[in-house]
Design a protein around this motif. Sequence first.
Motif, PDB file in Angstrom:
ATOM      1  N   ARG A 210      36.013  32.606  15.106  1.00 38.48           N
ATOM      2  CA  ARG A 210      36.758  32.402  16.348  1.00 38.48           C
ATOM      3  C   ARG A 210      38.021  31.594  16.079  1.00 38.48           C
ATOM      4  NH1 ARG A 210      31.341  30.870  18.313  1.00 38.48           N
ATOM      5  NH2 ARG A 210      31.427  29.799  17.255  1.00 38.48           N
ATOM      6  N   PRO A 211      39.080  32.245  15.617  1.00 42.65           N
ATOM      7  CA  PRO A 211      40.320  31.485  15.408  1.00 42.65           C
ATOM      8  C   PRO A 211      40.931  31.110  16.760  1.00 42.65           C
ATOM      9  CG  PRO A 211      40.719  33.804  15.045  1.00 42.65           C
ATOM     10  CD  PRO A 211      39.245  33.646  15.266  1.00 42.65           C
ATOM     11  N   MET A 212      41.669  30.019  16.758  1.00 42.59           N
ATOM     12  CA  MET A 212      42.403  29.641  17.971  1.00 42.59           C
ATOM     13  C   MET A 212      43.544  30.619  18.131  1.00 42.59           C
ATOM     14  SD  MET A 212      42.845  25.511  18.065  1.00 42.59           S
ATOM     15  CE  MET A 212      44.547  25.779  18.424  1.00 42.59           C
ATOM     16  N   LYS A 213      43.812  31.003  19.377  1.00 43.40           N
ATOM     17  CA  LYS A 213      44.954  31.879  19.630  1.00 43.40           C
ATOM     18  C   LYS A 213      45.926  31.132  20.525  1.00 43.40           C
ATOM     19  CE  LYS A 213      42.686  36.270  18.922  1.00 43.40           C
ATOM     20  NZ  LYS A 213      42.319  37.547  19.499  1.00 43.40           N
ATOM     21  N   ARG A 214      47.172  31.082  20.074  1.00 44.02           N
ATOM     22  CA  ARG A 214      48.224  30.419  20.834  1.00 44.02           C
ATOM     23  C   ARG A 214      49.024  31.472  21.597  1.00 44.02           C
ATOM     24  NH1 ARG A 214      47.355  25.158  21.197  1.00 44.02           N
ATOM     25  NH2 ARG A 214      49.401  24.379  20.658  1.00 44.02           N
TER      26      ARG A 214
ATOM     27  N   ARG B  22      49.124  34.549  18.500  1.00 47.26           N
ATOM     28  CA  ARG B  22      49.123  34.095  17.105  1.00 47.26           C
ATOM     29  C   ARG B  22      47.822  33.361  16.794  1.00 47.26           C
ATOM     30  NH1 ARG B  22      54.173  32.384  13.635  1.00 47.26           N
ATOM     31  NH2 ARG B  22      53.047  31.874  11.750  1.00 47.26           N
ATOM     32  N   ARG B  23      47.195  33.742  15.669  1.00 50.45           N
ATOM     33  CA  ARG B  23      45.903  33.172  15.287  1.00 50.45           C
ATOM     34  C   ARG B  23      46.099  31.966  14.380  1.00 50.45           C
ATOM     35  NH1 ARG B  23      45.387  38.633  15.682  1.00 50.45           N
ATOM     36  NH2 ARG B  23      43.373  39.480  16.310  1.00 50.45           N
ATOM     37  N   TYR B  24      45.249  30.953  14.631  1.00 55.93           N
ATOM     38  CA  TYR B  24      45.200  29.783  13.757  1.00 55.93           C
ATOM     39  C   TYR B  24      43.739  29.554  13.377  1.00 55.93           C
ATOM     40  CZ  TYR B  24      50.024  28.782  14.907  1.00 55.93           C
ATOM     41  OH  TYR B  24      51.378  28.885  15.047  1.00 55.93           O
ATOM     42  N   TYR B  25      43.479  29.603  12.088  1.00 56.65           N
ATOM     43  CA  TYR B  25      42.115  29.458  11.590  1.00 56.65           C
ATOM     44  C   TYR B  25      41.818  28.009  11.250  1.00 56.65           C
ATOM     45  CZ  TYR B  25      42.042  34.528  11.289  1.00 56.65           C
ATOM     46  OH  TYR B  25      42.078  35.857  11.597  1.00 56.65           O
ATOM     47  N   ARG B  26      40.680  27.544  11.758  1.00 58.27           N
ATOM     48  CA  ARG B  26      40.214  26.181  11.486  1.00 58.27           C
ATOM     49  C   ARG B  26      39.581  26.134  10.095  1.00 58.27           C
ATOM     50  NH1 ARG B  26      38.241  27.977  16.280  1.00 58.27           N
ATOM     51  NH2 ARG B  26      39.046  27.008  18.164  1.00 58.27           N
TER      52      ARG B  26
ATOM     53  N   PHE C  48      45.205  23.750  10.053  1.00 54.47           N
ATOM     54  CA  PHE C  48      44.970  25.090  10.549  1.00 54.47           C
ATOM     55  C   PHE C  48      45.868  26.044   9.772  1.00 54.47           C
ATOM     56  CE2 PHE C  48      42.563  22.851  13.303  1.00 54.47           C
ATOM     57  CZ  PHE C  48      42.408  23.297  14.605  1.00 54.47           C
ATOM     58  N   ARG C  49      45.392  27.273   9.585  1.00 55.05           N
ATOM     59  CA  ARG C  49      46.156  28.241   8.805  1.00 55.05           C
ATOM     60  C   ARG C  49      46.428  29.494   9.633  1.00 55.05           C
ATOM     61  NH1 ARG C  49      43.708  25.167   5.247  1.00 55.05           N
ATOM     62  NH2 ARG C  49      44.499  24.928   3.149  1.00 55.05           N
ATOM     63  N   THR C  50      47.563  30.108   9.376  1.00 57.43           N
ATOM     64  CA  THR C  50      47.896  31.364  10.042  1.00 57.43           C
ATOM     65  C   THR C  50      47.156  32.502   9.353  1.00 57.43           C
ATOM     66  OG1 THR C  50      49.778  31.809   8.625  1.00 57.43           O
ATOM     67  CG2 THR C  50      50.197  30.518  10.648  1.00 57.43           C
ATOM     68  N   ILE C  51      47.164  33.664   9.985  1.00 58.72           N
ATOM     69  CA  ILE C  51      46.466  34.809   9.405  1.00 58.72           C
ATOM     70  C   ILE C  51      47.083  35.204   8.067  1.00 58.72           C
ATOM     71  CG2 ILE C  51      47.815  36.560  10.633  1.00 58.72           C
ATOM     72  CD1 ILE C  51      45.099  38.105  10.922  1.00 58.72           C
TER      73      ILE C  51
END
Length: 171
Positions: free
Chosen positions: A36-40, A44-48, A8-11
């Motif tokens: 739809r990135p995961m948000k923690r 904070r966004r994490y892109y699949r 997973f990558r950050t923005i």
Amino acid sequence: MNKSAEAFRTIGEVADELQIPKHVLRFWEGRFPQIRPMKRGGGRRYYRPEDMELLRGIRALLHAEGYTIRGVQKILREHGVEQVKAAAHRAAAAQAAMPAEPASRKRGRKPVAKAPAEQPGKAREETPVPANVQILSAIRELEIARAILLGQPLNAADGPDDLKKSRAGRS
């Protein structure tokens, strides 16, 4: 340190990889519900990896192929996510086929084109007419057309001043 393709990558990492600002990624999230990135915690966004492929496709369609946001939305709606992801693969293939630019080229500057060497047996191209001459020629043509519409006599030697004089004398 490079991450694996499945990570997973950050923005920030996505923005660096795609060479676009972070705010553009946030904007795209609002325009394309398929992203739809995961948000923690803390937002904070994490892109699949799937998000990354889609973002590459959107970037390719918008920047390389010249589509508008509405155009990409229409492609997503009518043809689906896979069609947009395929655009990323087309852009990557086209990029691989292009020769690499020299490292000394600065962003925003175009390389200076070298004049082609004349080859014997080929006719030279005509030199372009300066813009001011083209404008004066266009003005003259418009004045002639105006004189025709007003029913005034035409004389090829007449200049713009002669047309003005003939109109002033008609009062």
